[in-house]
Design an enzyme around this catalytic site. Structure first.
Site, short mmCIF file in Angstrom:
data_model
loop_
_atom_site.label_atom_id
_atom_site.label_comp_id
_atom_site.label_asym_id
_atom_site.label_seq_id
_atom_site.Cartn_x
_atom_site.Cartn_y
_atom_site.Cartn_z
N LYS A 282 14.32 24.17 -75.21
CA LYS A 282 15.19 23.29 -75.00
C LYS A 282 14.74 22.19 -73.86
O LYS A 282 15.21 21.13 -73.82
CB LYS A 282 16.32 24.41 -74.58
CG LYS A 282 16.82 25.04 -75.65
CD LYS A 282 17.87 25.94 -75.07
CE LYS A 282 18.43 26.95 -76.11
NZ LYS A 282 19.21 28.14 -75.55
N ASP B 134 26.96 25.33 -76.77
CA ASP B 134 26.66 26.55 -77.80
C ASP B 134 27.98 26.54 -78.85
O ASP B 134 27.70 27.19 -79.73
CB ASP B 134 26.19 27.79 -77.24
CG ASP B 134 24.89 27.80 -77.23
OD1 ASP B 134 24.17 27.27 -77.90
OD2 ASP B 134 24.59 28.74 -75.97
N GLN C 295 22.33 31.80 -71.79
CA GLN C 295 21.26 32.03 -72.82
C GLN C 295 21.76 33.65 -73.20
O GLN C 295 21.75 34.50 -72.51
CB GLN C 295 20.08 32.03 -72.12
CG GLN C 295 18.95 32.39 -72.94
CD GLN C 295 18.55 31.38 -74.16
OE1 GLN C 295 18.85 30.09 -73.96
NE2 GLN C 295 18.35 31.67 -75.32
#
Ligand code: NAD
Length: 288
Positions: free
Chosen positions: A49, A116, A93
């Site tokens: 990322k 997300d 995460q």
């Protein structure tokens, strides 16, 4: 030979388009990534990322907490970033420590910064078929199909895997694109026969070699989402000394089907790229 759905190539094209959008934003764009613990796979995903972010001119703020941190401290870190105007997107995460309820932590992210797309509002939008963000793997697969001009409307799609973040999100995204969708899972009987009926077969089970030649037919598009570490492999394919493979027996399936995404280099790069596409979509809704 089939068309190889090259995720690296499609992600490069998306990166170039996103870079142009980033240039239009008057200040630095920052994505905050909150990590609890130091799992090797999470470290690798965050590295990917960060590399993509650098390529398109977005900053990544990595907030690292030890595995034994209190949940309240992570919640506070999220809440604080919700209010910061110098941060446009927040990712927690996953996976979080096993004894935590990830949903409780994720729900603290305001939908406007939920890159997300895993908070309730974004999931409900996906469920309802409304325009909005979707989880990055689903979004990445749509963009990969679009890049190669492969339509979904009216097609029979079969998704193997029913996790919210991956299998179900892909199935809903396909349904919203007017595909006729079947979802299979570990209790499905006759997977091979069902898989053979699909025009587009997406495999997201996390089971190496699950799909072989008995599951496919000529003319199909096969999208391999699985990422599995197995022993062996050439040095250039290795991560942490292990080879990465998907859920599909590539060598066996590829001579039969019309198109197939490889692992690595298929859905993986598109997932990362789609995450930043989500960020830019969120930013596009902000006033400046
Ligand atoms: P998960 O373990 O939460 O879900 C796996 C799903 O597969 C379950 O719904 C289960 O019912 C189904 N399944 C398991 N064994 C099966 C079998 N034998 N037959 C049929 N169905 C079976 O995993 P997940 O988080 O959904 O991830 C799935 C895979 O996708 C993993 O390999 C993961 O690493 C990978 N992944 C890849 C990307 C990417 O960018 N390429 C992104 C996310 C996840």
């Amino acid at each position: 030979m089939p068309l190889i759905l090259d995720g690296k190539k499609a992600a490069e094209a998306l990166a170039a388009a996103l870079q142009e959008k980033v240039k239009l934003w008057p200040a630095a764009l920052t994505l905050s990534v909150i990590q609890v613990g130091a799992r090797a796979d999470s470290n690798a995903y965050i590295k990917a990322k960060t590399a993509f972010a650098e390529k398109i001119g977005v900053k990544v703020e990595l907030v690292k907490f030890p595995e034994d941190i209190l949940e309240e401290i992570v919640t506070s870190a999220v809440l604080e970033r919700n209010n910061r105007t110098d941060i446009q997107g927040i990712i927690v995460q996953l996976p979080l420590p096993a004894h935590w309820d990830a949903d409780v932590i994720l729900e603290n992210i305001i939908p406007e910064k939920d890159v997300d797309a895993l908070t309730a509002k974004n999931v409900k939008n996906l469920l309802a078929g409304r325009a909005g963000l979707m989880p990055a793997t689903a979004a990445g697969i749509l963009k990969l199909l679009e890049f190669y001009g492969l339509p979904l409307s009216g097609k029979r799609a079969l998704v193997v895997g029913r996790s919210l973040m991956v299998g179900k999100a892909i199935a809903l995204a396909f349904l919203n694109q007017d595909a006729t969708v079947t979802i299979c899972h570990k209790k499905t009987e006759n997977l091979a026969a069902l898989a053979k009926e699909a025009d587009i077969l997406v495999v997201a089970a996390g089971r190496p070699a699950l799909i072989g030649k008995d599951c496919v037919k000529a003319g199909q598009v096969v999208i391999d989402v699985g990422i599995n570490e197995v022993p062996g492999g050439k040095l250039d394919e290795e991560i942490f000394g292990r080879k990465l493979v998907g859920d599909v027996k590539f060598d066996e399936v590829s001579p039969i089907v019309a198109a197939i995404s490889p692992v690595p280099g298929g859905v993986g790069p598109m997932t990362v790229a789609a995450l930043f596409s989500n960020l830019l979509d969120l930013v596009g809704n902000l006033k400046y």
